[in-house]
Write an enzyme that holds these catalytic residues in place. Structure first.
Site, mmCIF file in Angstrom:
data_model
loop_
_atom_site.group_PDB
_atom_site.id
_atom_site.type_symbol
_atom_site.label_atom_id
_atom_site.label_comp_id
_atom_site.label_asym_id
_atom_site.label_seq_id
_atom_site.Cartn_x
_atom_site.Cartn_y
_atom_site.Cartn_z
ATOM 1 C CG HIS A 147 -1.896 0.990 1.394
ATOM 2 N ND1 HIS A 147 -1.635 2.292 1.749
ATOM 3 C CD2 HIS A 147 -3.240 0.907 1.219
ATOM 4 C CE1 HIS A 147 -2.777 2.974 1.783
ATOM 5 N NE2 HIS A 147 -3.765 2.164 1.464
ATOM 6 C CG ASP A 222 0.667 -2.202 6.079
ATOM 7 O OD1 ASP A 222 -0.233 -2.309 6.940
ATOM 8 O OD2 ASP A 222 0.520 -1.609 5.002
ATOM 9 C CD GLN A 225 -6.596 -4.697 4.300
ATOM 10 O OE1 GLN A 225 -7.497 -5.454 4.655
ATOM 11 N NE2 GLN A 225 -6.852 -3.468 3.874
ATOM 12 C CE LYS A 248 -7.044 -0.020 6.204
ATOM 13 N NZ LYS A 248 -7.781 0.328 4.991
ATOM 14 C CB CYS A 388 -3.624 3.165 -1.624
ATOM 15 S SG CYS A 388 -4.880 4.409 -1.330
HETATM 16 C C1 LIG Z 1 -2.313 -2.754 3.622
HETATM 17 C C2 LIG Z 1 -2.665 -1.362 4.053
HETATM 18 N N1 LIG Z 1 -1.724 -0.587 4.574
HETATM 19 C C3 LIG Z 1 -1.974 0.660 5.005
HETATM 20 C C4 LIG Z 1 -3.230 1.200 4.895
HETATM 21 C C5 LIG Z 1 -3.456 2.596 5.383
HETATM 22 O O1 LIG Z 1 -4.362 2.638 6.418
HETATM 23 P P1 LIG Z 1 -4.905 4.025 6.949
HETATM 24 O O2 LIG Z 1 -5.428 4.746 5.755
HETATM 25 O O3 LIG Z 1 -5.964 3.669 7.923
HETATM 26 O O4 LIG Z 1 -3.750 4.724 7.569
HETATM 27 C C6 LIG Z 1 -4.246 0.435 4.350
HETATM 28 C C7 LIG Z 1 -5.607 0.983 4.201
HETATM 29 O O5 LIG Z 1 -6.126 1.234 3.164
HETATM 30 C C8 LIG Z 1 -3.961 -0.881 3.911
HETATM 31 O O6 LIG Z 1 -4.902 -1.658 3.378
#
Ligand SMILES: Cc1ncc(COP(=O)(O)O)c(C=O)c1O
Lengths: 433, 162
Positions: A147, A222, A225, A248, A388
């Site tokens: 992401h 990260d 998910q 999430k 993203c």
């Molecule tokens: C794998 C992953 N990393 C990071 C993020 C970023 O999360 P947030 O927008 O809540 O900071 C997301 C969310 O879309 C994600 O799916």
């Protein structure tokens, strides 16, 4: 917490109907009275009444600025905030002082990157921070399936320090290409996802941690998910840092978590500075509180932390093994049924092996935006675009994709609705085989 | 059904058989615009002749695009409606079009000005798609601005040495 009495009971099979009754939004209709089919939990999940009630109860009875003042409300608020931290830490197999509250996962990852950046400027901040110093000749490793939140902060860290960014590529079947390993003696950080938000792929964390450790690099996981969808034990995984977001995992937005091994959080320079994070302040300079307070400058989000505590309680009552098993069933059904449709191709692993519940796909002859418009017209909420993860889409030679993603409240009927919606899109645009 | 009001036959026709597609010479400016939420892309070239500023004539609008039916069809319609007109007229059409798609259905489109582009009125009901409908049009506006800025610069230079 009386609200929890109505939470679903733990058990091998989930009572999805009972769970759904806890989520008021799931019973609404959209677009001319179509029942909502919410398949976008990968972007943000819905919140059960128990979470909403916990926030409301807190605000109606104990709201005050935490860690300030000595009045009754302030004490209650601080207790509630710290109790949430304890339960959240336990939920991911961490110690309580290893959990830092942030705005979201994005901020948590930036906190680590900026901490390292601060350790790299001039004489650095102090001797303890030297271990995080980066400069020309050093390398940061990430992956092509990240992401943007776990990519751009590292690009920026490299730009500021003169370090070089390297990455693992992705194979055609949506796995990390572990054969071509960019980790070397020069690597200082290895940042990677625990589950791709597009492909659903779960990379081999233990193996990556082993390789990073062998060269003395820090690992940043990260876990956005993974933590919402499966049991996660951060101590057992052995990562140095991890990040996830409340919104999430059935919790509120505006709250995220940075996990860091205690020893590392004690040495990492602060990112945001100001009130609450200090030890002593003089005009000439300041010293800082121990973690986690050092990384929580200013009055923090309080009801959100309490809401996330309630979300963790709710998930615990269901049991994360049961959550995982349920989502695995939905993912398996979606993969099978979508692959059965002529003209539909899955982006990512085609079986549920080492894979979670994000299913990205393309429909031949229909742009994802157009397909999602037809799905939306049928009441089905999916994500379209590059989610993203633009470099990942580029690696697959596609501009964008459609992604269905699940949480514990989704049903097999909703998977069928998705499949029917895809058929309808094919008919609408005249590309039905 | 709302879906049919958005995907009118005219739009699907332009999507399947885009008008004026392809990048052509000559041109005074080329711009590349991206919709960062979905990754849709368009490259637009403009060829201007005659007068200055709003009096210049849009001799050609050529383009190459990757994107959804709405963005592709909208750029095709822009080609039809803007080429052959003065920059002033083209900008008036563009403003009317932009007002319509951004109006959330509150602006009654003027068919005399917008012609085929009135078909995009249905898009106004879907705020998430407004960017798609505007991608090629705003790229055109940007390209004209760049073309005229570089022309102005060039004439200032030749004016200085003459
Ligand atoms: C794998 C992953 N990393 C990071 C993020 C970023 O999360 P947030 O927008 O809540 O900071 C997301 C969310 O879309 C994600 O799916």
């Amino acid at each position: 917490m009386t609200a929890l009495a109505s939470a679903p009971s733990a058990g091998a099979t989930l009572d999805v109907a009972k769970i759904r009754a806890d989520f008021p939004i799931l019973s609404r209709t959209v677009r001319d009275d179509k029942p909502l089919v919410y398949l976008d939990s990968g972007a943000t999940s819905q919140r059960p009444r128990q979470v909403l009630d916990a926030e409301r109860t807190f605000l109606e009875t104990s709201n005050a600025a935490v860690h300030r003042g000595a009045h009754a409300l302030s004490e209650e608020a601080t207790d509630a905030y710290e109790s949430a931290r304890e339960r959240i830490a336990a939920f991911v197999g961490a110690d309580v002082d290893e959990v830092v509250f942030t705005k979201n996962a994005t901020e948590a990852i930036n906190l680590v990157a900026y901490g390292m950046s601060n350790a790299s400027v001039g004489d650095g901040v102090d001797a303890a921070a030297e271990r995080f110093r980066l400069g020309p000749g050093d390398e940061v490793v990430t992956t092509e399936m990240e992401h943007h939140a776990n990519l751009v902060p590292w690009q920026e860290l490299c730009r500021r320090t003169g370090a070089t960014l390297r990455w693992f590529s992705v194979t055609k079947d949506g796995r990390l290409d572990l054969e071509n390993d960019p980790i070397t003696e020069r690597t200082k950080v290895v940042a990677f996802t625990h589950q791709s938000n597009v492909l659903g792929t779960v990379p081999p964390v233990e193996e990556l941690v082993r390789r990073a450790r062998a060269v003395g690099a820090y690992t940043v996981l990260d876990a956005c998910q993974s933590v919402p969808h499966a049991p996660v034990d951060l101590h057992a995984l052995g990562v140095d840092f991890a990040a996830f977001s409340g919104h999430k995992m059935l919790g509120p937005s505006g709250i995220g978590v940075l996990y860091g091994r205690r020893e590392l959080l004690e040495a990492l320079p602060p990112f945001l500075t100001g009130g609450s994070m200090i030890e002593t302040v003089r005009m000439e300079g300041s010293t800082y509180a121990p973690p986690p307070a050092r990384f929580e400058a200013g009055v923090p989000m309080t009801s959100q932390a309490i809401g996330l505590g309630a979300a963790v309680d709710y998930l615990n009552l269901i049991g994360m093994d049961a959550v995982k098993a349920h989502e695995n069933e939905l993912t398996g059904a979606a993969l099978l049924k979508l692959q059965d449709l002529p003209g539909v191709s899955i982006i990512g692993p085609r079986s549920t092996e080492a894979r979670g519940g994000a299913v990205a796909f393309e429909i031949e002859g229909i742009h994802p935006h157009d397909a999602s418009q037809v799905l939306d017209d049928s009441g089905i909420a999916v994500r379209v675009g590059h989610h993203c993860a633009w470099p990942l889409h580029r690696a697959f030679g596609v501009q964008s994709s459609i992604r269905a993603s699940f949480h514990v409240y989704n049903t097999l009927e909703e998977v069928d609705a998705l499949v029917a919606g895809v058929r309808r899109a094919q008919e609408f645009f005249g590309v039905a085989p | 059904m709302k879906l049919d009001s958005m995907y009118q036959e005219i739009i699907l026709d332009h999507y399947r058989n885009p008008h004026g597609r392809g990048l052509r010479d000559p041109f005074e400016a080329e711009v590349h615009h991206v919709n960062p939420t979905c990754g849709d892309e368009v490259t637009v070239r403009v060829h201007l002749t005659g007068g200055e500023g709003r009096d210049a004539k849009v001799e050609d609008l050529s383009y190459d695009a990757l994107g959804c039916s709405i963005s592709q069809a909208a750029t095709s319609v822009a080609h039809d409606l803007l080429v052959g007109h003065t920059v002033g007229e083209a900008f008036e059409t563009l403003e009317a079009y932009q007002a319509m798609v951004q109006s959330r259905g509150k602006v009654e489109p003027d068919e005399d000005v917008l012609d085929d582009a009135v078909a995009f009125a249905g898009v106004a009901a879907y705020p998430a798609r407004v960017k798609c409908a505007l991608l090629g049009w705003l790229a055109f506006k940007d390209a004209v601005a760049q073309a005229q800025a570089s022309q102005a610069q060039a004439s200032a230079q030749t004016g200085g040495t003459a």
